[in-house]
Design a protein around this motif. Structure first.
Motif, PDB file in Angstrom:
ATOM      1  N   ARG A  94       0.834  -1.207   0.000  1.00  0.00           N
ATOM      2  CA  ARG A  94       0.000   0.000   0.000  1.00  0.00           C
ATOM      3  C   ARG A  94       0.868   1.257   0.000  1.00  0.00           C
ATOM      4  N   ILE A  97       2.503   1.545  -3.583  1.00  0.00           N
ATOM      5  CA  ILE A  97       1.531   1.928  -4.615  1.00  0.00           C
ATOM      6  C   ILE A  97       1.296   3.428  -4.579  1.00  0.00           C
ATOM      7  N   ARG A 101       2.634   6.280  -7.467  1.00  0.00           N
ATOM      8  CA  ARG A 101       1.671   7.187  -8.095  1.00  0.00           C
ATOM      9  C   ARG A 101       1.881   8.630  -7.662  1.00  0.00           C
ATOM     10  N   PHE A 176      -1.086  -6.862  -6.091  1.00  0.00           N
ATOM     11  CA  PHE A 176      -1.468  -5.472  -6.340  1.00  0.00           C
ATOM     12  C   PHE A 176      -2.981  -5.333  -6.465  1.00  0.00           C
ATOM     13  N   ASP A 180      -4.654  -2.864  -3.983  1.00  0.00           N
ATOM     14  CA  ASP A 180      -5.087  -1.655  -4.669  1.00  0.00           C
ATOM     15  C   ASP A 180      -6.582  -1.668  -4.991  1.00  0.00           C
ATOM     16  N   ILE A 237       5.076  -1.814  -9.985  1.00  0.00           N
ATOM     17  CA  ILE A 237       3.810  -1.087  -9.816  1.00  0.00           C
ATOM     18  C   ILE A 237       3.553  -0.190 -11.018  1.00  0.00           C
ATOM     19  N   ASP A 241       0.258  -0.382 -13.332  1.00  0.00           N
ATOM     20  CA  ASP A 241      -0.622   0.745 -13.645  1.00  0.00           C
ATOM     21  C   ASP A 241      -0.787   0.936 -15.150  1.00  0.00           C
TER      22      ASP A 241
END
Length: 279
Positions: A94, A97, A101, A176, A180, A237, A241
């Motif tokens: 977490r 991620i 971002r 993930f 996520d 990650i 994405d």
């Protein structure tokens, strides 16, 4: 003959040469890691210290309480540490991620793994069970009559080890999806299979280069291992994405276009397509 060989070179280059996006993963992950390097080192050191302490504590307990059967002790030790590792892994993912971002994130979030804990626990137990059944059993040289059969060993290696690595590549994005998207273990496995469908070779190349970068950092010194781990996690990650956006946007288009065609066939009315999720 020359033209034929050039065609094969182009095909092999497209299959096995990492595209430019792999270099972009490296640049972006380096930029993100450099920006929050101090916090990342603190998070990684804390995570690995806690997990290692739990692992060592359980290891001494298992060794003292169980009879000396090395294989059984190793398997039970793995199963005993998974519940603790899964908890802190939820918080760690977490944190990364949000970091990948470029969202504001506190280091304390890496220690809170209660959200989606049981789904992550089931996934880790499934991973380890597959590892025990496919990898460890495949490399075991024991036979029922005590005689090593080379044919059986080859079959074990081919069926077990190769199949294990294929599953590992196809299910690489499952954690993930759990953290996520807050999916169940079953949904996360399906989503990871969807995200890697038709891209097994490219995914394996990406994992290979990420593992190579992590290994090179680990060989340098301890701090280098923590930094390379951060780079590897951020790169994965980022790929998650990018693939999530591209894969699902394309599937939205396909689904929307198929629905329009079906409605046209039923009503006979021409509809101007307006594609959802067009990015």
């Amino acid at each position: 003959m020359l033209l034929h060989s050039r065609s094969w070179i182009k095909i092999l280059t497209r299959l096995f040469t990492p595209p430019r996006i792999f270099a972009n993963y490296a640049k972006e992950s380096i930029a993100i890691t450099r920006k929050s390097l101090g916090q990342i080192l603190f998070v990684n050191i804390t995570f690995f210290t806690i997990v290692a302490a739990i692992h060592l504590g359980i290891m001494f307990y298992v060794i003292l309480k169980l009879p000396y059967e090395r294989k059984l002790q190793t398997i039970l030790l793995g199963y005993s540490t998974i519940p603790f590792t899964a908890y802190f892994l939820c918080g760690l993912l977490r944190y990364y991620i949000a970091l990948a971002r470029r969202l504001p994130v506190k280091a304390s979030i890496s220690l809170r793994g209660d959200k989606q804990y049981f789904q992550m626990l089931f996934l880790c137990l499934s991973y380890y069970s597959l590892y025990v059944m496919l990898f460890k059993v495949a490399l075991s040289l024991d036979d029922y009559d005590g005689i090593v059969n080379e044919g059986i060993i080859k079959i074990r290696v081919i069926v077990g080890v190769i199949f294990f690595f294929w599953l590992f590549i196809r299910l690489i994005y499952s954690p993930f999806f759990i953290v996520d998207q807050e999916q169940s273990m079953r949904q996360a496995i399906k989503s990871s299979l969807l995200l890697t469908s038709g891209m097994t070779i490219r995914t394996s190349i990406l994992i290979f280069f990420i593992a190579l970068a992590f290994a090179s950092g680990a060989l340098a010194f301890i701090v280098g291992a923590f930094i390379s781990f951060a780079l590897a996690t951020v790169a994965m990650i980022l790929s998650y994405d990018i693939r999530l956006k591209n894969k699902y946007s394309r599937r939205k288009k396909i689904i929307n276009q198929a629905a329009i065609k079906t409605r046209q066939d039923i009503t006979g009315i021409h509809i101007i397509p307006k594609v959802l999720g067009d990015e």
